[in-house]
Motif scaffolding. Structure first.
Motif, PDB file in Angstrom:
ATOM      1  N   ASN A 201       0.828  -1.212   0.000  1.00 39.75           N
ATOM      2  CA  ASN A 201       0.000   0.000   0.000  1.00 39.75           C
ATOM      3  C   ASN A 201       0.861   1.260   0.000  1.00 39.75           C
ATOM      4  O   ASN A 201       0.545   2.235  -0.689  1.00 39.75           O
ATOM      5  CB  ASN A 201      -0.933   0.000   1.205  1.00 39.75           C
ATOM      6  N   ARG A 202       1.959   1.249   0.770  1.00 43.66           N
ATOM      7  CA  ARG A 202       2.822   2.429   0.813  1.00 43.66           C
ATOM      8  C   ARG A 202       3.440   2.693  -0.556  1.00 43.66           C
ATOM      9  O   ARG A 202       3.457   3.835  -1.037  1.00 43.66           O
ATOM     10  CB  ARG A 202       3.932   2.236   1.857  1.00 43.66           C
ATOM     11  N   ILE A 203       3.949   1.652  -1.187  1.00 43.16           N
ATOM     12  CA  ILE A 203       4.571   1.831  -2.495  1.00 43.16           C
ATOM     13  C   ILE A 203       3.542   2.239  -3.532  1.00 43.16           C
ATOM     14  O   ILE A 203       3.796   3.117  -4.372  1.00 43.16           O
ATOM     15  CB  ILE A 203       5.305   0.544  -2.911  1.00 43.16           C
ATOM     16  N   TRP A 204       2.347   1.623  -3.497  1.00 46.39           N
ATOM     17  CA  TRP A 204       1.314   1.971  -4.471  1.00 46.39           C
ATOM     18  C   TRP A 204       0.857   3.417  -4.300  1.00 46.39           C
ATOM     19  O   TRP A 204       0.704   4.152  -5.279  1.00 46.39           O
ATOM     20  CB  TRP A 204       0.133   1.034  -4.358  1.00 46.39           C
ATOM     21  N   ASN A 205       0.630   3.830  -3.046  1.00 49.15           N
ATOM     22  CA  ASN A 205       0.188   5.212  -2.818  1.00 49.15           C
ATOM     23  C   ASN A 205       1.249   6.211  -3.260  1.00 49.15           C
ATOM     24  O   ASN A 205       0.925   7.300  -3.736  1.00 49.15           O
ATOM     25  CB  ASN A 205      -0.132   5.414  -1.331  1.00 49.15           C
ATOM     26  N   GLU A 206       2.522   5.831  -3.100  1.00 50.59           N
ATOM     27  CA  GLU A 206       3.600   6.726  -3.507  1.00 50.59           C
ATOM     28  C   GLU A 206       3.694   6.828  -5.020  1.00 50.59           C
ATOM     29  O   GLU A 206       3.999   7.882  -5.579  1.00 50.59           O
ATOM     30  CB  GLU A 206       4.933   6.237  -2.940  1.00 50.59           C
ATOM     31  N   MET A 207       3.415   5.716  -5.713  1.00 46.89           N
ATOM     32  CA  MET A 207       3.626   5.667  -7.151  1.00 46.89           C
ATOM     33  C   MET A 207       2.383   6.018  -7.962  1.00 46.89           C
ATOM     34  O   MET A 207       2.502   6.426  -9.118  1.00 46.89           O
ATOM     35  CB  MET A 207       4.091   4.255  -7.552  1.00 46.89           C
ATOM     36  N   ASP A 208       1.192   5.841  -7.397  1.00 43.21           N
ATOM     37  CA  ASP A 208      -0.041   5.980  -8.170  1.00 43.21           C
ATOM     38  C   ASP A 208      -0.137   7.354  -8.819  1.00 43.21           C
ATOM     39  O   ASP A 208      -0.253   7.487 -10.045  1.00 43.21           O
ATOM     40  CB  ASP A 208      -1.248   5.726  -7.261  1.00 43.21           C
ATOM     41  N   ASP A 209      -0.078   8.395  -8.002  1.00 42.13           N
ATOM     42  CA  ASP A 209      -0.205   9.753  -8.536  1.00 42.13           C
ATOM     43  C   ASP A 209       0.966  10.107  -9.442  1.00 42.13           C
ATOM     44  O   ASP A 209       0.786  10.771 -10.473  1.00 42.13           O
ATOM     45  CB  ASP A 209      -0.312  10.765  -7.390  1.00 42.13           C
ATOM     46  N   GLN A 210       2.169   9.672  -9.069  1.00 39.90           N
ATOM     47  CA  GLN A 210       3.340  10.038  -9.863  1.00 39.90           C
ATOM     48  C   GLN A 210       3.292   9.415 -11.262  1.00 39.90           C
ATOM     49  O   GLN A 210       3.542  10.087 -12.254  1.00 39.90           O
ATOM     50  CB  GLN A 210       4.607   9.602  -9.130  1.00 39.90           C
ATOM     51  N   ILE A 211       2.950   8.124 -11.321  1.00 39.18           N
ATOM     52  CA  ILE A 211       2.872   7.471 -12.621  1.00 39.18           C
ATOM     53  C   ILE A 211       1.737   8.054 -13.444  1.00 39.18           C
ATOM     54  O   ILE A 211       1.892   8.318 -14.649  1.00 39.18           O
ATOM     55  CB  ILE A 211       2.696   5.945 -12.453  1.00 39.18           C
ATOM     56  N   ALA A 212       0.581   8.263 -12.806  1.00 42.39           N
ATOM     57  CA  ALA A 212      -0.554   8.828 -13.545  1.00 42.39           C
ATOM     58  C   ALA A 212      -0.229  10.216 -14.076  1.00 42.39           C
ATOM     59  O   ALA A 212      -0.503  10.531 -15.245  1.00 42.39           O
ATOM     60  CB  ALA A 212      -1.788   8.874 -12.637  1.00 42.39           C
ATOM     61  N   ASN A 213       0.362  11.057 -13.221  1.00 40.40           N
ATOM     62  CA  ASN A 213       0.713  12.409 -13.661  1.00 40.40           C
ATOM     63  C   ASN A 213       1.768  12.378 -14.767  1.00 40.40           C
ATOM     64  O   ASN A 213       1.714  13.176 -15.708  1.00 40.40           O
ATOM     65  CB  ASN A 213       1.227  13.227 -12.474  1.00 40.40           C
ATOM     66  N   TYR A 214       2.720  11.461 -14.647  1.00 42.64           N
ATOM     67  CA  TYR A 214       3.767  11.385 -15.669  1.00 42.64           C
ATOM     68  C   TYR A 214       3.176  10.975 -17.014  1.00 42.64           C
ATOM     69  O   TYR A 214       3.463  11.589 -18.048  1.00 42.64           O
ATOM     70  CB  TYR A 214       4.850  10.395 -15.252  1.00 42.64           C
ATOM     71  N   VAL A 215       2.364   9.909 -17.021  1.00 44.49           N
ATOM     72  CA  VAL A 215       1.828   9.404 -18.288  1.00 44.49           C
ATOM     73  C   VAL A 215       0.903  10.435 -18.931  1.00 44.49           C
ATOM     74  O   VAL A 215       0.994  10.718 -20.125  1.00 44.49           O
ATOM     75  CB  VAL A 215       1.094   8.072 -18.062  1.00 44.49           C
ATOM     76  N   ARG A 216       0.008  11.018 -18.121  1.00 47.30           N
ATOM     77  CA  ARG A 216      -0.890  12.035 -18.687  1.00 47.30           C
ATOM     78  C   ARG A 216      -0.098  13.252 -19.140  1.00 47.30           C
ATOM     79  O   ARG A 216      -0.396  13.848 -20.188  1.00 47.30           O
ATOM     80  CB  ARG A 216      -1.940  12.428 -17.643  1.00 47.30           C
ATOM     81  N   GLY A 217       0.916  13.643 -18.359  1.00 46.90           N
ATOM     82  CA  GLY A 217       1.744  14.767 -18.766  1.00 46.90           C
ATOM     83  C   GLY A 217       2.498  14.478 -20.050  1.00 46.90           C
ATOM     84  O   GLY A 217       2.654  15.358 -20.907  1.00 46.90           O
ATOM     85  N   LYS A 218       2.958  13.237 -20.212  1.00 53.18           N
ATOM     86  CA  LYS A 218       3.669  12.878 -21.436  1.00 53.18           C
ATOM     87  C   LYS A 218       2.737  12.922 -22.646  1.00 53.18           C
ATOM     88  O   LYS A 218       3.141  13.352 -23.738  1.00 53.18           O
ATOM     89  CB  LYS A 218       4.277  11.489 -21.285  1.00 53.18           C
ATOM     90  N   VAL A 219       1.479  12.501 -22.471  1.00 59.41           N
ATOM     91  CA  VAL A 219       0.498  12.592 -23.568  1.00 59.41           C
ATOM     92  C   VAL A 219       0.268  14.057 -23.946  1.00 59.41           C
ATOM     93  O   VAL A 219       0.235  14.417 -25.132  1.00 59.41           O
ATOM     94  CB  VAL A 219      -0.821  11.910 -23.169  1.00 59.41           C
ATOM     95  N   VAL A 220       0.121  14.916 -22.934  1.00 63.08           N
ATOM     96  CA  VAL A 220      -0.067  16.345 -23.196  1.00 63.08           C
ATOM     97  C   VAL A 220       1.161  16.925 -23.889  1.00 63.08           C
ATOM     98  O   VAL A 220       1.051  17.733 -24.825  1.00 63.08           O
ATOM     99  CB  VAL A 220      -0.355  17.097 -21.875  1.00 63.08           C
ATOM    100  N   GLU A 221       2.350  16.503 -23.463  1.00 61.19           N
ATOM    101  CA  GLU A 221       3.591  16.994 -24.080  1.00 61.19           C
ATOM    102  C   GLU A 221       3.661  16.592 -25.546  1.00 61.19           C
ATOM    103  O   GLU A 221       4.044  17.392 -26.408  1.00 61.19           O
ATOM    104  CB  GLU A 221       4.803  16.454 -23.325  1.00 61.19           C
ATOM    105  N   ILE A 222       3.293  15.346 -25.861  1.00 60.15           N
ATOM    106  CA  ILE A 222       3.306  14.885 -27.255  1.00 60.15           C
ATOM    107  C   ILE A 222       2.377  15.738 -28.096  1.00 60.15           C
ATOM    108  O   ILE A 222       2.732  16.174 -29.201  1.00 60.15           O
ATOM    109  CB  ILE A 222       2.905  13.402 -27.326  1.00 60.15           C
ATOM    110  N   VAL A 223       1.171  16.006 -27.584  1.00 60.23           N
ATOM    111  CA  VAL A 223       0.184  16.786 -28.341  1.00 60.23           C
ATOM    112  C   VAL A 223       0.683  18.209 -28.562  1.00 60.23           C
ATOM    113  O   VAL A 223       0.603  18.754 -29.679  1.00 60.23           O
ATOM    114  CB  VAL A 223      -1.170  16.778 -27.616  1.00 60.23           C
ATOM    115  N   ILE A 224       1.208  18.846 -27.509  1.00 58.08           N
ATOM    116  CA  ILE A 224       1.652  20.241 -27.624  1.00 58.08           C
ATOM    117  C   ILE A 224       2.850  20.356 -28.564  1.00 58.08           C
ATOM    118  O   ILE A 224       2.864  21.206 -29.471  1.00 58.08           O
ATOM    119  CB  ILE A 224       1.994  20.806 -26.234  1.00 58.08           C
TER     120      ILE A 224
END
Length: 360
Positions: A201-224
């Motif tokens: 749970n500790r590792i998942w909570n630490e990684m969940d937001d970071q991975i989600a933000n990274y992947v969504r941010g990378k999609v936005v970066e590709i589009v821009i």
């Protein structure tokens, strides 16, 4: 001290905790399934990644008091509309430009040969005629190989079409049910996990937001980056604008290396179209400004909350995971490297007083 005693102490230090052993088993099974069954389960993993990306939008709508089923329907219909727009608008344009580029390749090679001959005429000591002929022969052989590969791919296109149809049917269905029944599916998976899973749970909570933000941010970066590149190339009247813009957009997937690799086709097309003129220089300057703004402005804004990784760690992650999983491995190289860092940091140690050194 014998090797056996060293291994025993190392095992007691890092694997004396029952939860750590269970987490290791889960990770090994997960990686084994992805490596050996990745091709078979590719539609499922693709749908899982897409649903993971879209779940953030669903959560945003539900926080604004939109019923969950309505939010799922809105997000899913938006996803389908985007896929249809890409399939009927963007893909035909890219295909036409790719066909035109292949047809123009012999002319480009001829222009390149003339350019080398002129270079030899003006600078006879810089390049020799034998070197020109070797370059031309080598290039012709490479294009012959590429042509044979294209023929073989066209012969095997029936299997590719069938696989594409399977993706187009299965992936949207899987995405819909993963969004709709997310709680049920998560509960089903957790039912196989041990009750004691504080480390997980500790590792998942630490990684969940970071991975989600990274992947969504990378999609936005590709589009821009792709959109700005398309507008810039169109302004200068560069040929194959859409194809080059898509290439530049997806080049951000590979940190440091992607920008350098994408420079070659942009410079080649601009050089063959404009020659060594001011227009050619303007295109390269505009491309350089786009890359500079991406690296120094856009990336810090989109990934300000991401865990900092040393450039060497990023390059190694890209090489390793890209070699295992191809494009998906390259796309998720940084999140996976961040996951490994979180695991190393959070992994329990049995020896008291041992400091945990942060991996760069």
């Amino acid at each position: 001290m014998t090797l056996r005693s060293i291994l025993r102490k190392w095992t007691e230090r890092y694997f004396s905790d029952e939860e750590a052993v269970i987490l290791l088993i889960v990770l090994v099974i997960g990686f084994a399934v992805v490596i050996w069954l990745g091709g078979m389960l590719a539609p499922f993993f693709t749908a899982l990644v897409i649903a993971f990306l879209l779940q953030g939008v669903v959560n945003m709508l539900t926080r604004r008091h939109v019923p969950n089923m309505v939010a799922v329907a809105i997000v899913f219909l938006g996803f389908i509309s985007l896929m249809l727009a890409m399939g009927f608008l963007l893909m035909p344009l890219l295909w036409n430009q790719l066909v035109n580029l292949v047809q123009e390749t012999p002319k480009m090679l001829s222009n390149g040969e003339d350019w080398l001959v002129n270079l030899h005429t003006h600078y006879p000591n810089l390049i020799k005629p034998d070197e020109i002929q070797n370059w031309i022969s080598s290039t012709a052989k490479q294009f012959t190989v590429y042509g044979q590969r294209a023929v073989s791919l066209s012969i095997a296109s029936l299997g590719n079409v069938i696989a594409l149809i399977i993706y187009l049917v299965l992936v949207p269905i899987l995405v819909f049910f993963m969004l709709k029944d997310r709680e049920k599916l998560v509960s089903f998976v957790l039912s196989f996990m041990p009750e004691k899973r504080g480390l997980m749970n500790r590792i998942w909570n630490e990684m969940d937001d970071q991975i989600a933000n990274y992947v969504r941010g990378k999609v936005v970066e590709i589009v821009i980056v792709g959109t700005v590149s398309y507008a810039s190339f169109s302004f200068f009247g560069l040929q194959y604008t859409a194809l080059l813009a898509v290439l530049v957009g997806f080049s951000v997937l590979i940190p440091f290396i992607g920008a350098a690799v994408a420079t070659l086709p942009v410079a080649a097309v601009a050089g063959f179209q404009f020659g060594l003129t001011d227009q050619f220089a303007y295109v390269l300057i505009a491309y350089g400004i786009i890359q500079a703004l991406d690296g120094n402005v856009l990336v810090p804004i989109l990934f300000s909350e991401a865990v900092n990784l040393h450039p060497v760690s990023i390059i190694l992650a890209v090489l390793f995971f890209g070699g295992i999983w191809g494009v998906w491995g390259v796309f998720f190289a940084i999140p996976l490297a961040t996951l490994l860092k979180a695991l190393m940091t959070a992994w329990p140690r049995s020896l008291h007083g041992t400091s945990v050194q942060e991996i760069p």
